[in-house]
Design an enzyme around this catalytic site. Structure first.
Site, PDB file in Angstrom:
ATOM      1  N   TRP A   1      11.542  53.443 -23.938  1.00 36.56           N
ATOM      2  CA  TRP A   1      11.558  51.993 -23.718  1.00 36.56           C
ATOM      3  C   TRP A   1      11.493  51.258 -25.036  1.00 36.56           C
ATOM      4  CZ3 TRP A   1      13.564  51.259 -19.334  1.00 36.56           C
ATOM      5  CH2 TRP A   1      13.278  52.098 -18.251  1.00 36.56           C
TER       6      TRP A   1
ATOM      7  N   ASP B   1       5.309  45.102 -25.309  1.00 42.53           N
ATOM      8  CA  ASP B   1       5.781  45.472 -23.972  1.00 42.53           C
ATOM      9  C   ASP B   1       4.626  46.223 -23.311  1.00 42.53           C
ATOM     10  OD1 ASP B   1       6.830  46.594 -21.705  1.00 42.53           O
ATOM     11  OD2 ASP B   1       8.407  47.731 -22.699  1.00 42.53           O
TER      12      ASP B   1
ATOM     13  N   LYS C   1       4.258  47.758 -11.775  1.00 38.74           N
ATOM     14  CA  LYS C   1       3.384  48.913 -11.960  1.00 38.74           C
ATOM     15  C   LYS C   1       1.932  48.561 -11.634  1.00 38.74           C
ATOM     16  CE  LYS C   1       6.717  50.320 -15.306  1.00 38.74           C
ATOM     17  NZ  LYS C   1       7.448  51.336 -14.549  1.00 38.74           N
TER      18      LYS C   1
HETATM   19  N1  PMP Z   1       9.090  49.071 -20.560  1.00 37.12           N
HETATM   20  C1  PMP Z   1       8.340  50.039 -20.029  1.00 37.12           C
HETATM   21  C2  PMP Z   1       7.149  50.529 -20.790  1.00 37.12           C
HETATM   22  C3  PMP Z   1       8.662  50.570 -18.772  1.00 37.12           C
HETATM   23  O1  PMP Z   1       7.920  51.538 -18.249  1.00 37.12           O
HETATM   24  C4  PMP Z   1       9.788  50.072 -18.091  1.00 37.12           C
HETATM   25  C5  PMP Z   1      10.180  50.536 -16.695  1.00 37.12           C
HETATM   26  N2  PMP Z   1       9.743  51.730 -16.294  1.00 37.12           N
HETATM   27  C6  PMP Z   1      10.561  49.083 -18.700  1.00 37.12           C
HETATM   28  C7  PMP Z   1      10.170  48.590 -19.923  1.00 37.12           C
HETATM   29  C8  PMP Z   1      11.778  48.531 -18.019  1.00 37.12           C
HETATM   30  O2  PMP Z   1      11.345  47.639 -17.078  1.00 37.12           O
HETATM   31  P1  PMP Z   1      12.295  46.909 -16.031  1.00 37.12           P
HETATM   32  O3  PMP Z   1      12.782  47.964 -15.114  1.00 37.12           O
HETATM   33  O4  PMP Z   1      11.366  45.917 -15.401  1.00 37.12           O
HETATM   34  O5  PMP Z   1      13.395  46.261 -16.787  1.00 37.12           O
END
Ligand code: PMP
Length: 363
Positions: free
Chosen positions: A103, A172, A196
Site C-alpha cells: 500500500w 495512511d 476495517k
Molecule cells: N491502505 C491500506 C493500509 C490498506 O490496507 C488498504 C486496503 N486494504 C488500502 C490502503 C486501500 O484501501 P481502499 O480499498 O479503501 O482504497
C-alpha cells in the site's frame, strides 16, 4: 438466523454485533422520521445531526482540538494516494515516502504522477518483513510532507510509534486507525478507509489540520474541485452527496468505541488479543511468524506453516470450525488473522485452541 462465524477478514472486516443489531432495528424507519436512513437527503436535519454527532465522538476519542477538520470522502484510501500529493506537493518541491509494504508503494507510485516523491526508506529488499530502522531513513528536511503507512495490512508489520520528524506527517492509517491512542502532534493529515476498524466500505475518513487546508491546492489552477481538501473542509454546504449510510454506521461504531472506554481500552485489548496469538505462533516452531518480532502488527497477524498444502488444510478445517477468513493476501499467501477492534477475544481463544489441536494432529 444462522450463527455468525468468527470473521478474521482483513477488510471489509468484522463490525460490533451490537452495531449491526442497532442498524437492523433502525430499518426500515429511522427514529421518528417515517423513512429509512437509506432514503434521506444529505441536506436533511437528521443527516446533519448524525454526521455532527459522529464527528464529535471522533474528536473526543482522539482528543482532537478545533484546529482539525474531519472529512468523510469517497474513493477509498486509494484515492488519497493521489489526492494527498495533488494538494500538497508543490511543483518546485518534493515529498518523502517510507515504503513498508504494497500500500505504501502504491501511495508513492501515485505521488510520482504528480511530482517529485522520494523514497526515504524501504524494506522491500527484505520482503517488507520489518519497518526500516529510523537511523537508516534518508529524510529531506525541506520535504512538503512525510508519508507513511502506520500498519501494513498485507505483511503484518506496524509502526509502534509516530515518527518524530520535522515536516508534516501524512499517514495512511487504514488498517489501525482508532485501534490505540495516538499522539496527534506532528500530523498534518491522517486518512483511513472505514472498512476495517470503523464501519462498512464506502467512506474514507480524512482528518486534516487547519493550516494544511490553507496550504492545500498548491497547484490551484489544475486542481479538480472534487479533489480539493479545501472545497470539502471549507464549504458550509456539502460539495456533493456523501456516503450517507456508511457514515451513519461509522457514527454508531464511534459511539460503540466510546462506550467500550475509548482508545486506551481498545489499545490494551488489542495488545492482549494479538499477544495470545503470537504466543501460540512462537510456542514450538510449527507455526512461523513472517514479520520481525519488534515490528509485529496487532491488527494483522501473518504466519506460515511448513508447506502450502498444510496451510490450505488449516484454512479449510478452520472455516469448517467457524473460524473464517484466515487466508493470507493473494500476493503473499500464507495465513493472516485480522484482529480489528470489533473482533472478540473469544475468537482469538478459539483460534489458539484450534491451532494447538491442528499441530497435535499434523505436527
Ligand atoms: N491502505 C491500506 C493500509 C490498506 O490496507 C488498504 C486496503 N486494504 C488500502 C490502503 C486501500 O484501501 P481502499 O480499498 O479503501 O482504497
Amino acid at each position: 438466523m444462522a450463527e455468525r462465524q468468527f470473521n478474521f477478514s482483513a477488510g471489509p472486516g468484522v463490525l460490533p454485533e451490537s452495531v449491526l443489531t442497532e442498524i437492523a432495528s433502525e430499518l426500515p424507519v429511522y427514529k421518528d422520521i417515517g423513512t429509512s436512513i437509506l432514503e434521506i437527503s444529505h441536506r436533511s436535519a437528521p443527516y446533519t445531526e448524525l454526521v455532527e454527532s459522529a464527528k464529535s465522538s471522533l474528536r473526543q476519542l482522539l482528543g482532537m482540538e478545533d484546529d482539525w477538520h474531519i472529512l468523510f470522502l469517497q474513493g477509498g484510501a486509494s484515492l488519497q494516494f493521489y489526492q494527498v500529493p495533488l494538494n500538497f506537493l508543490p511543483k518546485d518541491g518534493s515529498a518523502d515516502y517510507i515504503v513498508t509494504g504494497s500500500w505504501a508503494k502504491k501511495a508513492h507510485k501515485e505521488a510520482l504522477f504528480v511530482g517529485d516523491a522520494r523514497v526515504a526508506a524501504s524494506s522491500e529488499a527484505d520482503s517488507f518483513s520489518h519497518i526500516p530502522d529510523r537511523a537508516t531513513w534518508n529524510l529531506n528536511p525541506d520535504a512538503a510532507y512525510l508519508h507513511y503507512t502506520s500498519n501494513n495490512t498485507i505483511f503484518g508489520t506496524q509502526f509502534k510509534d509516530v515518527p518524530d520528524v520535522s515536516v508534516p506527517l501524512v499517514c495512511d492509517a487504514s488498517s489501525d486507525f482508532l485501534s490505540k491512542p495516538i499522539r496527534m502532534d506532528g500530523f498534518g493529515l491522517i486518512y483511513a478507509g472505514a472498512q476495517k476498524n470503523m464501519g462498512p466500505a464506502g467512506v474514507t475518513i480524512v482528518i486534516i489540520r487547519d493550516d494544511l487546508v490553507s496550504r492545500s491546492g498548491v497547484r490551484k489552477a489544475s486542481l479538480p474541485t472534487m479533489l480539493s481538501y479545501a472545497v470539502h473542509a471549507e464549504n458550509k454546504s456539502l460539495y456533493n452527496t456523501p456516503a450517507v449510510f456508511a457514515i451513519y454506521a461509522v457514527g454508531l461504531v464511534m459511539k460503540w468505541l466510546s462506550a467500550q472506554g475509548g482508545l486506551s481500552v481498545m489499545g490494551k485489548r488489542n495488545e492482549r488479543k494479538a499477544g495470545k496469538l503470537y504466543a501460540e505462533i512462537d510456542r514450538t516452531g510449527f507455526y512461523r511468524g513472517t514479520a520481525r518480532k519488534e515490528d509485529r502488527s496487532l491488527m494483522n497477524v501473518t504466519f506460515r506453516l511448513s508447506s502450502e498444502a498444510l496451510e490450505k488444510l488449516l484454512i479449510k478445517e478452520a472455516t469448517a470450525a467457524g473460524l473464517d477468513g484466515l487466508e493470507g493476501h493473494r500476493a503473499v499467501g500464507g495465513l493472516r488473522a485480522s484482529l480489528y477492534n470489533a473482533f472478540p477475544e473469544e475468537g482469538v481463544d478459539e483460534l489458539v485452541a484450534f491451532m494447538k489441536e491442528f499441530e497435535r494432529r499434523n505436527g
